[in-house]
Design a protein around this motif. Structure first.
Motif, PDB file in Angstrom:
ATOM      1  N   GLU A   1       0.808  -1.200   0.046  1.00 19.27           N
ATOM      2  CA  GLU A   1       0.039   0.064   0.012  1.00 19.27           C
ATOM      3  C   GLU A   1       1.108   1.203  -0.285  1.00 19.27           C
ATOM      4  O   GLU A   1       0.469   2.333  -0.374  1.00 19.27           O
ATOM      5  CB  GLU A   1      -0.877   0.082   1.333  1.00 19.27           C
ATOM      6  N   MET A   2       2.093   1.287   0.672  1.00 18.30           N
ATOM      7  CA  MET A   2       2.963   2.423   0.301  1.00 18.30           C
ATOM      8  C   MET A   2       4.449   1.996   0.341  1.00 18.30           C
ATOM      9  O   MET A   2       4.646   0.907   0.533  1.00 18.30           O
ATOM     10  CB  MET A   2       2.797   2.852   2.049  1.00 18.30           C
ATOM     11  N   ALA A   3       5.027   2.941  -0.196  1.00 18.95           N
ATOM     12  CA  ALA A   3       6.502   2.680  -0.508  1.00 18.95           C
ATOM     13  C   ALA A   3       7.210   3.821  -0.930  1.00 18.95           C
ATOM     14  O   ALA A   3       6.570   5.050  -1.071  1.00 18.95           O
ATOM     15  CB  ALA A   3       6.327   1.912  -1.800  1.00 18.95           C
ATOM     16  N   GLN A   4       8.543   3.818  -0.649  1.00 20.52           N
ATOM     17  CA  GLN A   4       9.291   4.760  -0.797  1.00 20.52           C
ATOM     18  C   GLN A   4      10.261   4.675  -2.152  1.00 20.52           C
ATOM     19  O   GLN A   4      10.644   3.508  -2.347  1.00 20.52           O
ATOM     20  CB  GLN A   4      10.389   5.066   0.463  1.00 20.52           C
ATOM     21  N   PHE A   5      10.501   5.476  -2.996  1.00 21.20           N
ATOM     22  CA  PHE A   5      11.494   5.333  -4.175  1.00 21.20           C
ATOM     23  C   PHE A   5      12.265   6.441  -4.283  1.00 21.20           C
ATOM     24  O   PHE A   5      11.863   7.563  -3.874  1.00 21.20           O
ATOM     25  CB  PHE A   5      10.635   4.833  -5.292  1.00 21.20           C
ATOM     26  N   CYS A   6      13.332   6.490  -5.284  1.00 23.35           N
ATOM     27  CA  CYS A   6      13.925   7.561  -5.436  1.00 23.35           C
ATOM     28  C   CYS A   6      13.968   7.999  -6.954  1.00 23.35           C
ATOM     29  O   CYS A   6      14.057   6.712  -7.867  1.00 23.35           O
ATOM     30  CB  CYS A   6      15.538   7.474  -5.259  1.00 23.35           C
ATOM     31  N   ALA A   7      13.672   9.132  -7.584  1.00 19.41           N
ATOM     32  CA  ALA A   7      13.595   9.419  -8.977  1.00 19.41           C
ATOM     33  C   ALA A   7      14.586   9.057  -9.694  1.00 19.41           C
ATOM     34  O   ALA A   7      14.158   8.798 -10.752  1.00 19.41           O
ATOM     35  CB  ALA A   7      13.109  10.908  -8.860  1.00 19.41           C
TER      36      ALA A   7
ATOM     37  N   GLU B   1       0.791  12.167 -13.908  1.00 17.92           N
ATOM     38  CA  GLU B   1       1.968  11.203 -14.072  1.00 17.92           C
ATOM     39  C   GLU B   1       2.130   9.880 -13.203  1.00 17.92           C
ATOM     40  O   GLU B   1       2.126   8.599 -13.462  1.00 17.92           O
ATOM     41  CB  GLU B   1       3.474  11.830 -14.171  1.00 17.92           C
ATOM     42  N   MET B   2       1.844  10.218 -11.943  1.00 22.06           N
ATOM     43  CA  MET B   2       1.806   9.160 -10.836  1.00 22.06           C
ATOM     44  C   MET B   2       0.523   8.350 -11.046  1.00 22.06           C
ATOM     45  O   MET B   2       0.619   7.003 -10.650  1.00 22.06           O
ATOM     46  CB  MET B   2       1.922   9.687  -9.465  1.00 22.06           C
ATOM     47  N   GLU B   3      -0.630   8.944 -11.398  1.00 21.09           N
ATOM     48  CA  GLU B   3      -1.809   7.944 -11.419  1.00 21.09           C
ATOM     49  C   GLU B   3      -1.559   7.109 -12.627  1.00 21.09           C
ATOM     50  O   GLU B   3      -2.365   6.008 -12.294  1.00 21.09           O
ATOM     51  CB  GLU B   3      -3.000   9.249 -11.999  1.00 21.09           C
ATOM     52  N   GLN B   4      -0.629   7.378 -13.410  1.00 19.72           N
ATOM     53  CA  GLN B   4      -0.399   6.175 -14.295  1.00 19.72           C
ATOM     54  C   GLN B   4       0.154   4.915 -13.867  1.00 19.72           C
ATOM     55  O   GLN B   4       0.027   3.866 -14.275  1.00 19.72           O
ATOM     56  CB  GLN B   4       0.617   6.466 -15.446  1.00 19.72           C
ATOM     57  N   TRP B   5       0.633   5.075 -12.567  1.00 17.41           N
ATOM     58  CA  TRP B   5       1.256   3.902 -11.657  1.00 17.41           C
ATOM     59  C   TRP B   5       0.385   3.617 -10.462  1.00 17.41           C
ATOM     60  O   TRP B   5       0.650   2.987  -9.665  1.00 17.41           O
ATOM     61  CB  TRP B   5       2.792   4.302 -11.528  1.00 17.41           C
ATOM     62  N   ASN B   6      -0.875   4.200 -10.648  1.00 14.80           N
ATOM     63  CA  ASN B   6      -1.728   4.081  -9.690  1.00 14.80           C
ATOM     64  C   ASN B   6      -1.222   4.423  -8.248  1.00 14.80           C
ATOM     65  O   ASN B   6      -1.503   3.944  -7.052  1.00 14.80           O
ATOM     66  CB  ASN B   6      -2.167   2.672  -9.446  1.00 14.80           C
ATOM     67  N   ALA B   7      -0.378   5.620  -8.037  1.00 10.58           N
ATOM     68  CA  ALA B   7       0.285   6.033  -7.085  1.00 10.58           C
ATOM     69  C   ALA B   7      -0.048   7.560  -6.788  1.00 10.58           C
ATOM     70  O   ALA B   7      -0.495   8.496  -7.623  1.00 10.58           O
ATOM     71  CB  ALA B   7       1.682   5.980  -7.405  1.00 10.58           C
ATOM     72  N   ARG B   8      -0.040   7.751  -5.486  1.00 14.51           N
ATOM     73  CA  ARG B   8      -0.423   9.258  -5.212  1.00 14.51           C
ATOM     74  C   ARG B   8       0.822   9.536  -4.148  1.00 14.51           C
ATOM     75  O   ARG B   8       1.265   9.071  -3.254  1.00 14.51           O
ATOM     76  CB  ARG B   8      -1.699   9.175  -4.232  1.00 14.51           C
ATOM     77  N   LEU B   9       1.263  10.775  -4.710  1.00 14.86           N
ATOM     78  CA  LEU B   9       2.491  11.216  -3.952  1.00 14.86           C
ATOM     79  C   LEU B   9       2.167  11.744  -2.633  1.00 14.86           C
ATOM     80  O   LEU B   9       1.048  12.566  -2.317  1.00 14.86           O
ATOM     81  CB  LEU B   9       3.038  12.589  -4.641  1.00 14.86           C
ATOM     82  N   LEU B  10       2.603  11.143  -1.504  1.00 17.13           N
ATOM     83  CA  LEU B  10       2.128  11.649  -0.104  1.00 17.13           C
ATOM     84  C   LEU B  10       3.100  12.423   0.527  1.00 17.13           C
ATOM     85  O   LEU B  10       2.587  13.551   1.304  1.00 17.13           O
ATOM     86  CB  LEU B  10       2.219  10.175   0.723  1.00 17.13           C
ATOM     87  N   MET B  11       4.424  12.239   0.658  1.00 16.06           N
ATOM     88  CA  MET B  11       5.472  13.156   1.151  1.00 16.06           C
ATOM     89  C   MET B  11       6.755  12.830   0.539  1.00 16.06           C
ATOM     90  O   MET B  11       7.106  12.012   0.235  1.00 16.06           O
ATOM     91  CB  MET B  11       5.288  12.887   2.714  1.00 16.06           C
ATOM     92  N   THR B  12       7.630  13.966   0.887  1.00 16.78           N
ATOM     93  CA  THR B  12       9.191  13.786   0.266  1.00 16.78           C
ATOM     94  C   THR B  12      10.081  13.323   1.655  1.00 16.78           C
ATOM     95  O   THR B  12       9.369  13.083   2.746  1.00 16.78           O
ATOM     96  CB  THR B  12       9.571  15.134  -0.043  1.00 16.78           C
TER      97      THR B  12
ATOM     98  N   VAL C   1       5.016   7.263  -1.559  1.00 18.36           N
ATOM     99  CA  VAL C   1       3.817   7.095  -2.415  1.00 18.36           C
ATOM    100  C   VAL C   1       2.856   6.118  -1.674  1.00 18.36           C
ATOM    101  O   VAL C   1       3.210   5.100  -0.860  1.00 18.36           O
ATOM    102  CB  VAL C   1       3.947   6.989  -3.703  1.00 18.36           C
ATOM    103  N   VAL C   2       1.493   6.244  -1.991  1.00 18.74           N
ATOM    104  CA  VAL C   2       0.461   5.124  -1.499  1.00 18.74           C
ATOM    105  C   VAL C   2      -0.271   5.050  -2.707  1.00 18.74           C
ATOM    106  O   VAL C   2      -0.268   5.555  -3.942  1.00 18.74           O
ATOM    107  CB  VAL C   2      -0.336   5.552  -0.619  1.00 18.74           C
TER     108      VAL C   2
END
Length: 338
Positions: A81-87, A129-140, A236-237
């Motif tokens: 449901e949640m994850a961290q990644f680097c651009a 762009e994040m919606e294409q990955w079913n992702a919502r940017l939550l925090m940095t 992201v979530v």
């Protein structure tokens, strides 16, 4: 069995189902080990659990759910449901936020980094762009400007960078490439081995990562003031998971983000305060790069990288100039208010 007993059992079963339905458990995919870079996620989980009386919990997994380069893919398919990644791990999948990785943007502290990242995350192009990955940017995951550790003689001039094999991703890699460096984008967890085996001469990290991934233990020197830029690593979530939250659980999550970020900033400030003693303890030389060398580096790296990035984004139908201007304007506002 009398009607009262049957009714009591039915009520108990109904209550149990209601409690089960109200409970929410999320899996969170990060990597490495718990460190300054993940403290906001740990704090977020703690706050959400407290605010919901333990009904909304997060299981934070350090590498047990996915490889760090595959976290966005995992989010897209609902593996967690949640994850961290680097651009910089997959620039083609998150083109918009790479504006935050351009070299020499002029960000001076973590509070300013939070401000510019938050502004970009809320831009419609980033959301779409994040919606294409079913992702919502939550925090940095705000990080200070990166600096190098290396072995042998310190790199103090641009000519020293020529041919230097450096672990640097994204815009930082491009910056070093502009002065003759040879960047490689091995992941953070692979950096120590790359340095130990001689695949790279130097590694560009923020302070916490030099500690957490052991590169400081291989180092003879560290550049204190090169400050060419940093990387951007969002949390992201999964959109479906977020949308399925009850109103109370959603409110608990959203309201906890500012406090989680504040905790992160306070924790990182403590690390920065003791950094000089870490260098002394490990026998690592603190190297100050001459201002004229930094200015020469900026001249070769900043403007060409900016112009190339904007042109590339515009060619792909993304508002490159608008995004860059947003960063510049937000940074100016943040500096004006600091």
């Amino acid at each position: 069995m009398n009607k009262i007993a049957v009714g009591g059992i039915a009520a108990a079963i109904s209550c149990t189902f209601a409690l089960e339905a109200a409970a929410t458990e999320w899996n969170v995919s990060v990597w490495g080990k718990r460190r300054a870079f993940t403290e906001h996620i740990e704090k977020l989980a703690e706050l959400v659990s407290e605010k919901t009386g333990g009904e909304f919990t997060m299981n934070i997994s350090y590498g047990g759910l996915s490889k760090n380069r595959e976290n966005l893919d995992g989010i897209s398919i609902g593996a967690f449901e949640m994850a961290q990644f680097c651009a910089g791990y997959h620039r083609d999948k998150n083109r918009v936020i790479t504006v935050l990785e351009l070299p020499f943007l002029g960000v001076e502290n973590l509070e300013q980094e939070v401000a510019v990242a938050s502004a970009v995350y809320q831009h419609p192009a980033a959301v779409e762009e994040m919606e294409q990955w079913n992702a919502r940017l939550l925090m940095t995951s705000p990080m200070p400007q990166y600096n190098l550790v290396g072995t042998g003689e310190p790199k103090t001039t641009l000519s020293d960078f020529d041919g230097m094999r450096v672990r640097a991703t994204g815009g930082l890699g491009k910056a070093f490439e502009s002065v003759g460096g040879v960047p490689t984008s091995v992941t953070a967890t692979e950096a120590y081995q790359a340095m130990e085996s001689g695949v790279v001469d130097t590694v560009a990290f923020a302070q916490h990562a030099h500690l957490s991934f052991g590169t400081i233990n291989q180092a003879d020197w560290w550049t204190a003031n090169l400050n060419p830029g940093t990387v951007n690593c969002p949390v992201v979530v999964n959109i479906d998971a977020y949308d399925s939250l009850s109103d109370d659980h959603k409110a608990a999550l959203d309201s906890s983000i500012p406090e989680a970020i504040d905790h992160y900033l306070a924790n990182y400030a403590e690390l920065l305060e003791r950094w000089d003693s870490v260098l002394e303890e490990k026998g690592v030389q603190k190297v100050e790069i001459a201002p004229d060398v930094i200015e020469e580096f900026r001249a070769k790296a900043a403007e060409p990288a900016r112009d190339a990035w904007i042109a590339d984004m515009e060619a792909q139908g993304l508002p490159g100039q608008e995004l860059y201007d947003l960063v510049v304007d937000t940074l100016a506002d943040a500096k004006g208010g600091s």
